[in-house]
Design an enzyme around this catalytic site. Structure first.
Site, PDB file in Angstrom:
ATOM      1  CG  ASP A  45      -0.272  -0.173   2.542  1.00 36.92           C
ATOM      2  OD1 ASP A  45       0.945  -0.240   2.664  1.00 36.92           O
ATOM      3  OD2 ASP A  45      -1.033  -0.007   3.523  1.00 36.92           O
ATOM      4  CB  SER A  46       4.682   1.545  -0.241  1.00 37.63           C
ATOM      5  OG  SER A  46       4.760   0.518  -1.046  1.00 37.63           O
ATOM      6  CE  LYS A 112       3.404  -5.740   3.922  1.00 39.96           C
ATOM      7  NZ  LYS A 112       3.072  -4.590   4.763  1.00 39.96           N
ATOM      8  CD  GLU A 181       8.132   0.116   7.398  1.00 47.30           C
ATOM      9  OE1 GLU A 181       7.152  -0.687   7.053  1.00 47.30           O
ATOM     10  OE2 GLU A 181       8.460   1.049   6.996  1.00 47.30           O
TER      11      GLU A 181
END
Ligand code: KIV
Length: 263
Positions: A45-46, A112, A181
């Site tokens: 979704d970046s 994810k 992350e």
């Protein structure tokens, strides 16, 4: 490249073989990444940031994620495709199942989700129903407003232990991959040793079973290049060469090395 499956990715971990992961949003770059030896493609979704020009991933919706998953699917034959569930698309277990099904039907092999322990029931239900799930822990871009910016997580002993414990609980609930992350490399090492599923890291140091970067960062064309990301295009001179060099350096353990390890 052989067909990449969850079984194969888990075998890589057992064999101590590092695999490469990269974001992809369209058929062309997905095809190039597959040809360059990248095993896992993340329809992240970046895309909100790098494709849509949004300030965060929060505005991204299901329709857009399904569209980009279909695009990537059409460009690949053998890559393992992981698709992000966007902000609020898995706020309840029922929503999680319905929206994960839509992404799987768009071509994803895994979904994810970002979060922590609250994901346990949804992970269990999705996994029980045959949907492979990756849990994204640590710095959570969808929670940027709650986490007070893009900040390294797990810096003190208590929050570090929490991340390790949450990873174990969510794997126990059925998660097949963990993505970390923005956590210290010591935390990523502990998680990687504690769970028997592959751990993918970004800004999490060198000890994980795979590394992922946003493809626009790897090419050095993002507006702000994160300090943990290397501009491979500058070094390789072509898009194909840049992605191939990234895949090679991840697999050999050269990337991220000391220089691109931030905590
Ligand atoms: O959306 C994305 O690209 C991601 C990576 C930052 C891991 O989730």
């Amino acid at each position: 490249m052989n067909k990449q499956t969850l079984t194969r990715l888990k075998q890589y971990k057992t064999d101590g073989k590092i695999f490469a992961t990269l974001t992809a949003y369209d058929a062309t770059l997905a095809r190039i990444a597959e040809a360059s030896g990248v095993e896992v493609l993340l329809i992240g979704d970046s895309l909100g940031n790098v494709i849509q020009g949004q300030g965060s991933t929060v505005p991204v919706n299901m329709e857009q994620m399904c569209y980009h998953t279909e695009c990537v699917k059409r460009g690949t034959k053998n890559s393992f495709l992981m698709a992000d569930m966007p902000f609020m698309s898995y706020a309840s277990p029922d929503q999680a199942i319905a929206n994960a099904a839509a992404l799987m039907q768009s071509g994803a092999h895994m979904v994810k989700v970002e979060g922590s322990l609250w994901l346990e029931e949804s992970v269990y239900l999705m996994s029980e129903r045959g949907i492979p799930v990756c849990v994204h822990l640590g710095l959570l871009p969808q929670s940027v407003d709650k986490q007070g910016g893009y900040r390294i997580q797990g810096k003190d002993a208590e929050s570090a232990q929490q991340i390790v414990d949450n990873a174990c609980t969510l794997v126990e609930a059925g998660a097949d991959i963990v993505l970390l992350e923005g956590v210290p490399s010591t935390v990523a090492k502990s998680v990687t040793e504690a769970v028997d599923v592959p751990v993918i890291g970004i800004g999490a140091g060198p000890h994980t079973d795979s590394q992922v970067l946003v493809v626009h960062d790897l090419l050095g064309i993002s507006q702000r290049l994160p300090s943990f990301s290397k501009n491979y295009l500058a070094e390789a001179g072509s898009i194909e060469g840049a992605i191939a060099l990234y895949a090679e350096e991840v697999k050999s353990g050269k990337f991220p090395g000391e220089h691109y390890t931030i905590a």
